[in-house]
Structure formats: structure tokens, C-alpha cells
Design an enzyme around this catalytic site. Structure first.
Site, PDB file in Angstrom:
ATOM      1  N   ARG A   1      -3.710 -11.853   3.630  1.00 29.86           N
ATOM      2  CA  ARG A   1      -5.112 -11.509   3.385  1.00 29.86           C
ATOM      3  C   ARG A   1      -5.109 -11.708   1.537  1.00 29.86           C
ATOM      4  O   ARG A   1      -3.666 -11.752   0.803  1.00 29.86           O
ATOM      5  CB  ARG A   1      -5.206  -9.858   2.910  1.00 29.86           C
ATOM      6  CG  ARG A   1      -4.752  -8.955   4.114  1.00 29.86           C
ATOM      7  CD  ARG A   1      -5.667  -9.672   5.324  1.00 29.86           C
ATOM      8  NE  ARG A   1      -7.269  -9.831   4.997  1.00 29.86           N
ATOM      9  CZ  ARG A   1      -8.521  -8.879   4.449  1.00 29.86           C
ATOM     10  NH1 ARG A   1      -7.865  -7.984   4.199  1.00 29.86           N
ATOM     11  NH2 ARG A   1      -9.156  -9.445   3.717  1.00 29.86           N
TER      12      ARG A   1
ATOM     13  N   TYR B   1      -1.318 -10.525   0.301  1.00 26.52           N
ATOM     14  CA  TYR B   1       0.376  -9.583   1.685  1.00 26.52           C
ATOM     15  C   TYR B   1      -0.542 -10.515   2.847  1.00 26.52           C
ATOM     16  O   TYR B   1      -1.010 -10.884   3.069  1.00 26.52           O
ATOM     17  CB  TYR B   1       0.145  -8.137   1.367  1.00 26.52           C
ATOM     18  CG  TYR B   1      -1.750  -7.162   2.346  1.00 26.52           C
ATOM     19  CD1 TYR B   1      -1.854  -7.276   3.399  1.00 26.52           C
ATOM     20  CD2 TYR B   1      -2.241  -6.730   1.092  1.00 26.52           C
ATOM     21  CE1 TYR B   1      -2.935  -6.776   3.816  1.00 26.52           C
ATOM     22  CE2 TYR B   1      -3.179  -5.528   1.801  1.00 26.52           C
ATOM     23  CZ  TYR B   1      -3.828  -6.289   2.692  1.00 26.52           C
ATOM     24  OH  TYR B   1      -4.647  -5.186   3.319  1.00 26.52           O
TER      25      TYR B   1
ATOM     26  N   HIS C   1     -11.099  -2.994  -1.591  1.00 24.10           N
ATOM     27  CA  HIS C   1     -11.632  -2.115  -0.392  1.00 24.10           C
ATOM     28  C   HIS C   1     -12.396  -1.230  -1.292  1.00 24.10           C
ATOM     29  O   HIS C   1     -12.029  -0.879  -1.944  1.00 24.10           O
ATOM     30  CB  HIS C   1     -10.799  -1.095   1.069  1.00 24.10           C
ATOM     31  CG  HIS C   1     -10.021  -2.544   1.640  1.00 24.10           C
ATOM     32  ND1 HIS C   1     -10.445  -2.979   2.557  1.00 24.10           N
ATOM     33  CD2 HIS C   1      -9.118  -2.440   1.359  1.00 24.10           C
ATOM     34  CE1 HIS C   1      -9.053  -3.330   3.501  1.00 24.10           C
ATOM     35  NE2 HIS C   1      -8.731  -2.701   2.369  1.00 24.10           N
TER      36      HIS C   1
ATOM     37  N   HIS D   1      -7.988  -8.346  -2.446  1.00 22.87           N
ATOM     38  CA  HIS D   1      -8.839  -8.038  -2.425  1.00 22.87           C
ATOM     39  C   HIS D   1      -8.904  -5.874  -2.308  1.00 22.87           C
ATOM     40  O   HIS D   1      -7.823  -5.630  -2.858  1.00 22.87           O
ATOM     41  CB  HIS D   1      -9.132  -7.717  -0.861  1.00 22.87           C
ATOM     42  CG  HIS D   1      -8.658  -6.946  -0.221  1.00 22.87           C
ATOM     43  ND1 HIS D   1      -7.242  -8.073   0.615  1.00 22.87           N
ATOM     44  CD2 HIS D   1      -8.760  -6.077   0.487  1.00 22.87           C
ATOM     45  CE1 HIS D   1      -6.006  -7.073   1.402  1.00 22.87           C
ATOM     46  NE2 HIS D   1      -7.236  -5.757   1.451  1.00 22.87           N
TER      47      HIS D   1
ATOM     48  N   TYR E   1       0.802  -1.131   0.078  1.00 26.27           N
ATOM     49  CA  TYR E   1       0.114  -0.261   0.092  1.00 26.27           C
ATOM     50  C   TYR E   1       0.937   1.174   0.343  1.00 26.27           C
ATOM     51  O   TYR E   1       1.813   0.557   0.797  1.00 26.27           O
ATOM     52  CB  TYR E   1      -0.723   0.332   1.221  1.00 26.27           C
ATOM     53  CG  TYR E   1      -1.883  -0.734   1.732  1.00 26.27           C
ATOM     54  CD1 TYR E   1      -3.421  -0.543   0.296  1.00 26.27           C
ATOM     55  CD2 TYR E   1      -1.903  -1.863   1.619  1.00 26.27           C
ATOM     56  CE1 TYR E   1      -4.428  -1.763   0.228  1.00 26.27           C
ATOM     57  CE2 TYR E   1      -3.527  -3.062   1.808  1.00 26.27           C
ATOM     58  CZ  TYR E   1      -4.425  -2.243   1.197  1.00 26.27           C
ATOM     59  OH  TYR E   1      -5.669  -3.127   1.601  1.00 26.27           O
TER      60      TYR E   1
END
Ligand code: FE2
Lengths: 237, 185
Positions: A152, A142, A157, A155, A103
Site C-alpha cells: 500500500r 506496508y 483513512h 495513506h 497498525y
């Protein structure tokens, strides 16, 4: 008019012990249940003056002279309510990791590289039929600190408004076929497998752009509105 | 019955700021970030400041929370066109201290509802966004139908800010003796 009650057994419970952060952040008292009042039936309105063209294209909206690395995809769908009515002109915002699972956030220390051409957020308004579309790159899986080896699934959000503050929703969209979905404590905070299924976007080959971009379809359902046929209480309650 | 089911919620996670407040995440991407505009000068109403913290079950501030605020204008009316005072804000606390600050106008009463701010909290570890309200310590809250629905009188206090003269403090407790009343509404 009011909103359908939220089916709290369909959503994840506040306390999901296998998702450790929820332990200290979950209320323990019963919530106060009541019919939506004017405060929840109304909600902020957004217009085209609020966002700029191209903000729904994550391949270009932060590019510094090149393209981001990764699998090019379109994510599209419709925002509907529980009565199958489209929700037009509502704000949809997304954020995600880059293709390596990193991120662009000052708190993210994962060793995968930042992509200089990828910001990782986008926003758009649904059209008059409730339809929306983003172009982006497929995010990477990640690792995260929960159990010692949790990952995770890929995905995105997703944040949606609807027309009432009581419809406000944030969720995560997953990708069909990802083997990590079955292992994720955040996914598994949702008790009903049919509810999990609703978060897994199928590949949509028909909307893929030949020689350019794959596509995934993600429809979003917000709480419906109940008509109050026989109203006893005065307006404004 | 031909109803659809609502899309299930998932936590906003620790990086919610990337999507909803990118400047707070440390980068500059949108021409106009939503929810952070000050109240325009011409908007009538008393200017107020609300500070506070969201506190977890261990007594620690929730530094990665994002709060949305929705409120009526000074006359008690909710905006329904883009020309109105929008009445909607995003609030991100200081990442080091967890203290948030909101600058807005004092809302008017709406029907029997005493003046209040509606708040919606999302963060890592919160699986479904939490709804609550902030009422004012210097307003007449006696007839408010939501406060009066709370069975235990001492828990009503959890929805009433402290302070006066336009400077208020409102801490939100996720757990513990002072747990805030959250609304399933
Ligand atoms: Fe994430």
C-alpha cells in the site's frame, strides 16, 4: 430538497477483481436507485461535547511520555459539497499506520514495530468554514496479502459525515510523489485518473511550520443538495 | 458548470476499527467513543434487540464489517439537535463469530415510510459503503414507497427482519440467491 445522484462511474465499482477481497464482497444485483428520503437527508449531529480537545493531534493523543517516531506533518483542508459550499461542524475521523507501516490493531501482524507513543487515530469537527486540521506523523507503506508482493502507498483513512446520512463517505488520502500509488490495486479500483488525482494530497509548504512540521492539503467534497423548485410529491415521501 | 466532483470512495480496509471503534481494535484512546452509548433511560419507545450477520458470496460471515445505524425516534422523528435521542449507532460484530447485536428502540413510521433502520456497511473489500434498510416483520409495510419500488416481490423479503416481540434477526447477504437489496440513494 434532495441530494445529487452519486456518480457511480467516478467511484470504484463494487467488483474490482484485482482487489481480491472485493470478489466475494461485492453485490451482483443492480442497486435500487431512488431520490433521498427523510432517512438519507437527515443525519447524526455532533457537537463539541462529543470530542475532547487535542484529539486531532496524533503526535500527542496517545503519547506515553515521548514523541512518536517519524516525519511530523500537518494534514489540513476543507470539507465542501459539490456546490462549493463549506460543510461546517461536521465530524472528520482519521486512522493510519505508524511511520513503519504498522497498525495498532490486534489483527495486524506485520513485522514492523508498534510505536509505544502512537495510537493512529484522531478526530475533529470542521469549523464554520468547513476547515479541519490534524497533526500526525507520515504513515509508512506496508505490504498486504493480495498478489504476492503488493504494497500500500502511504495513506490516511478518512471518514466524513456531512449533514445527511446519504453524504456519508470513507476514503483514503495519499501523498504527492509516492511511487507506490501507481502500483496499488485499491487505488486502481478507481477507473478515472482524475478521480485518483483528487485523493493525492499535495505538499503545502506555505502551511509547513519552519523547523517543526511539513504540511499536506486535502480537501474533501461531499454530495451536493438539489433544491426542488417544483415539488409534486407530498412532504415526507 | 462550476460544480465540484464528490471525493471518490475507498475501502475502509481491515483496520476501520482503529478509527471508528478503537476499543474493538484493542486499545483505549478516547474519553468517549462515539456510537456505542446505550439508549438513555428516559427515552420513550419499545426497547428492541437486533442480531445478525453480514454474509459474503462464499457463505462466510464478514467478521471485520462495521455498520452504522440511523433511525427515527419512537414518534418517527429524526434528531436534529444534540439533546434529542441521537438515533445513530455503530455496530461491530464479534470478531470470532461475525454476529452483531444492536440494542435500540423501535422507530416510528415517518410519513408513508414504514418503521425502519437505515444501515450503512463498510469493510475490507467493500469499495463504496453499502446502504440498505431493515424493516420489521410485525409492522404494516404495505404502503412503504421504498419496498414498493423493488420490482421482484421476493427480493423485498431481504429487507425485512425475522423475529417478534422486540427480538429480531437480520442477516445481510452481499451476494447469492438471498442477496440483500442495496440502495443507491
Ligand atoms: Fe490502511
Amino acid at each position: 430538497m434532495t441530494l445529487y445522484q452519486r456518480d457511480r462511474t467516478w467511484h470504484p465499482p463494487a467488483l474490482a477483481p484485482d482487489y481480491k477481497t472485493s470478489v466475494a464482497r461485492s453485490p451482483r444485483q443492480a442497486m435500487l436507485s431512488l431520490d433521498a428520503t427523510a432517512s438519507e437527508l437527515s443525519g447524526p449531529r455532533f457537537g463539541h461535547g462529543d470530542i475532547a480537545p487535542g484529539e486531532n493531534d496524533l503526535i500527542t493523543n496517545y503519547a506515553q511520555g515521548g514523541d512518536p517516531v517519524g516525519e511530523r506533518i500537518i494534514v489540513h483542508g476543507r470539507v465542501l459539497d459539490e456546490n462549493r459550499r463549506p460543510v461546517p461542524h461536521t465530524l472528520v475521523e482519521i486512522w493510519q499506520a505508524n511511520a513503519g507501516g504498522r497498525y495498532r490493531h490486534k489483527k495486524d501482524q506485520y513485522l514492523a514495530a508498534i510505536d509505544p507513543n502512537f495510537g493512529g487515530c484522531g478526530r475533529t469537527l470542521t469549523d464554520e468554514n468547513g476547515a479541519y486540521a490534524f497533526r500526525t506523523i507520515k504513515p509508512g507503506a506496508y505490504p498486504w496479502r493480495n498478489w504476492v508482493n503488493n504494497w500500500r502507498p502511504a495513506h490516511i483513512h478518512v471518514s466524513v459525515f456531512g449533514h445527511s446520512f446519504g453524504q456519508r463517505l470513507i476514503t483514503q488520502m495519499y501523498f504527492e510523489g509516492d511511487p507506490l500509488i501507481a502500483h496499488c490495486p485499491i487505488v486502481k479500483s478507481i477507473p478515472d485518473p482524475r478521480a485518483i488525482e483528487a485523493l493525492i494530497a499535495p505538499l503545502d509548504l506555505n502551511e509547513a511550520k519552519p523547523l517543526d512540521c511539513l504540511a499536506y492539503r486535502f480537501d474533501i467534497v461531499l454530495r451536493g443538495r438539489r433544491s426542488t423548485f417544483f415539488e409534486n410529491r407530498p412532504e415526507g415521501n | 458548470m462550476d460544480y465540484l466532483k464528490e471525493t471518490p470512495s475507498q475501502t475502509a480496509g481491515p483496520y476501520v476499527h482503529i478509527g471508528l471503534a478503537p476499543a474493538a481494535a484493542g486499545f483505549d484512546i478516547y474519553e468517549h467513543e462515539l456510537g456505542f452509548d446505550p439508549v438513555p433511560e428516559g427515552v420513550p419507545g419499545e426497547r428492541i434487540t437486533v442480531t445478525g450477520r453480514v454474509i459474503d458470496g462464499m457463505g462466510a460471515p464478514v467478521k471485520d464489517v462495521l455498520i452504522e445505524v440511523w433511525q427515527a425516534d419512537a414518534s418517527g422523528r429524526y434528531a436534529d439537535s444534540p439533546e434529542d435521542f441521537r438515533g445513530w449507532f455503530r455496530v461491530v460484530p464479534d470478531f470470532e463469530t461475525g454476529v452483531f447485536t444492536l440494542n435500540t428502540i423501535r422507530p416510528g413510521a415517518h410519513g408513508r415510510h414504514a418503521p425502519h433502520l437505515s444501515l450503512w456497511l463498510v469493510a475490507r473489500g467493500i469499495n463504496v459503503g453499502l446502504q440498505t434498510r431493515m424493516y420489521f416483520p410485525d409492522a404494516d409495510n404495505a404502503a412503504d414507497p421504498v419496498l414498493n419500488l423493488i420490482e421482484q416481490p421476493h427480493r423485498r423479503e431481504s429487507l425485512i427482519a425475522t423475529g417478534e416481540s422486540g427480538a429480531y434477526n437480520f442477516d445481510i447477504h452481499l451476494q447469492g440467491e438471498k442477496e440483500t437489496v442495496f440502495l443507491d440513494v
